[in-house]
Each structure stands twice: as C-alpha cells, then as structure tokens.
Design a protein around this motif. Structure first.
Motif, short mmCIF file in Angstrom:
data_model
loop_
_atom_site.label_atom_id
_atom_site.label_comp_id
_atom_site.label_asym_id
_atom_site.label_seq_id
_atom_site.Cartn_x
_atom_site.Cartn_y
_atom_site.Cartn_z
N THR A 83 -24.49 -28.17 0.80
CA THR A 83 -24.71 -28.83 -0.58
C THR A 83 -25.04 -30.28 -0.38
O THR A 83 -25.91 -30.76 -1.05
CB THR A 83 -23.44 -28.36 -1.28
OG1 THR A 83 -23.45 -27.03 -1.74
CG2 THR A 83 -23.74 -29.02 -2.71
N HIS A 88 -29.77 -26.23 -0.60
CA HIS A 88 -28.98 -25.42 -1.51
C HIS A 88 -29.17 -23.93 -1.46
O HIS A 88 -28.15 -23.05 -1.71
CB HIS A 88 -29.58 -25.78 -2.94
CG HIS A 88 -29.03 -27.19 -3.24
ND1 HIS A 88 -29.94 -27.97 -4.13
CD2 HIS A 88 -28.13 -28.05 -3.12
CE1 HIS A 88 -29.35 -29.25 -4.55
NE2 HIS A 88 -28.40 -29.18 -3.79
N ILE A 115 -25.23 -25.96 -8.41
CA ILE A 115 -26.34 -25.68 -7.92
C ILE A 115 -27.59 -24.96 -8.82
O ILE A 115 -28.84 -25.54 -8.90
CB ILE A 115 -26.28 -24.91 -6.52
CG1 ILE A 115 -25.72 -25.80 -5.39
CG2 ILE A 115 -27.80 -24.70 -5.72
CD1 ILE A 115 -25.26 -25.01 -4.25
#
Length: 168
Positions: A83, A88, A115
């Motif tokens: 992250t 992602h 996300i």
C-alpha cells in the motif's frame, strides 16, 4: 548480522533482549523461533522505512510460520508495504490472504476500503461514474466489516457511510 542485533536505541535493544529471552524460555519450535526473528526484523526495517528489507524478512517469515493467526499479521504487514508503495492490487491480495487466516483484522478491512475509496475517487476524476460507484460500494462493504469488528473506531468512515447513505 540480524537487524535485531544492530538496533541503535535503548528501547530497541531492550526489546530485542526481552524477545530473545522469551524465545529461549517459552517452548517453541525452531521454525516458530525462525519465523518470529524474521518477523521482528521485518517490523524493525519497516518502522525505519526500509521497505525492501522488511519485505524480504516478511517473506522469509512466511516460510516457517504455520500458525494461521501469526501468519495473518505477516501477510497484513506485507500488504501495508505494498500500500505504501502504491501497489494497490498486490496490497489487496495480501490483505485478502491475511483475512482468510484471521477474519478478525479490522485494520485489513479498513485498508482495503481506503484503497477502494481511492480508486473510486480516481474514477470520478476520470469521468467514469459507474466504475466510481462500484469502487465506492466496495469500500462501503469493507468499512462496514471493519466497524462491525470494532464499533467506535473508524469514525470518519462511519460518517462517510452516513453521508453517502450506505450505512444501514
């Protein structure tokens, strides 16, 4: 030399000494000790922003670690690093893997929601409202799960759910 032996400050050194003593007196297998050492070194590297070193340690920790609960935290931390690196898709993969082993990680649900929310915001900027809505709906589902596990936490997410009329 293991990272646990080179930490410079007093608290890190003290923590390392205590951890080493506990590893000697608590009945654990050599695999569990090895996994813990790699995990501890990974956490230390991660806290210093050395993400490549942290990932290497976490990947090594997953090899001998067989306990699903402990493994979930290793996988969660791998997700955190991905992250932070803006990876992602990889992060979501590791959060999913962590939750497969331990479905009581509200922080994993929260990070997945963040996300998805981010991707929804990106879709809005690109003018794709249908995709934005799908990402936002997914974010809402993850935030609901995080809130259900820890009521009273994630207040901003709770407010967003109310404002967007996604909270039931």
């Amino acid at each position: 030399m293991p990272r646990s032996r080179i930490n410079g400050n007093f608290i890190d050194k003290t923590s390392s000494i205590v951890a080493n003593i506990l590893l000697r007196i608590i009945p654990t297998t050599s695999g569990e000790k090895e996994a813990f050492t790699y995990y501890r070194d990974g956490m230390s590297a991660q806290s210093e922003g050395n993400y490549a070193e942290a990932l290497q340690n976490y990947y090594e920790a997953t090899r001998p670690e067989i306990d699903p609960y402990d493994r979930s935290y290793i996988l969660y931390n791998i997700g955190l690093i991905h992250t932070s690196n803006g990876e992602h898709t990889k992060a979501l993969e590791y959060y999913f893997r962590a939750l497969e082993r331990n479905p009581f990680l509200p922080q994993a649900f929260n990070n997945m929601a963040v996300i998805c929310h981010y991707r929804g915001e990106q879709a809005i900027r690109q003018g794709d409202s249908e995709i934005a809505e799908a990402w936002s709906d997914q974010a809402a589902e993850y935030w609901k799960q995080a809130i259900a596990l820890t009521p009273g936490n994630y207040i901003e997410a709770h407010n967003w759910l109310k404002i967007t009329r996604r909270f039931e």
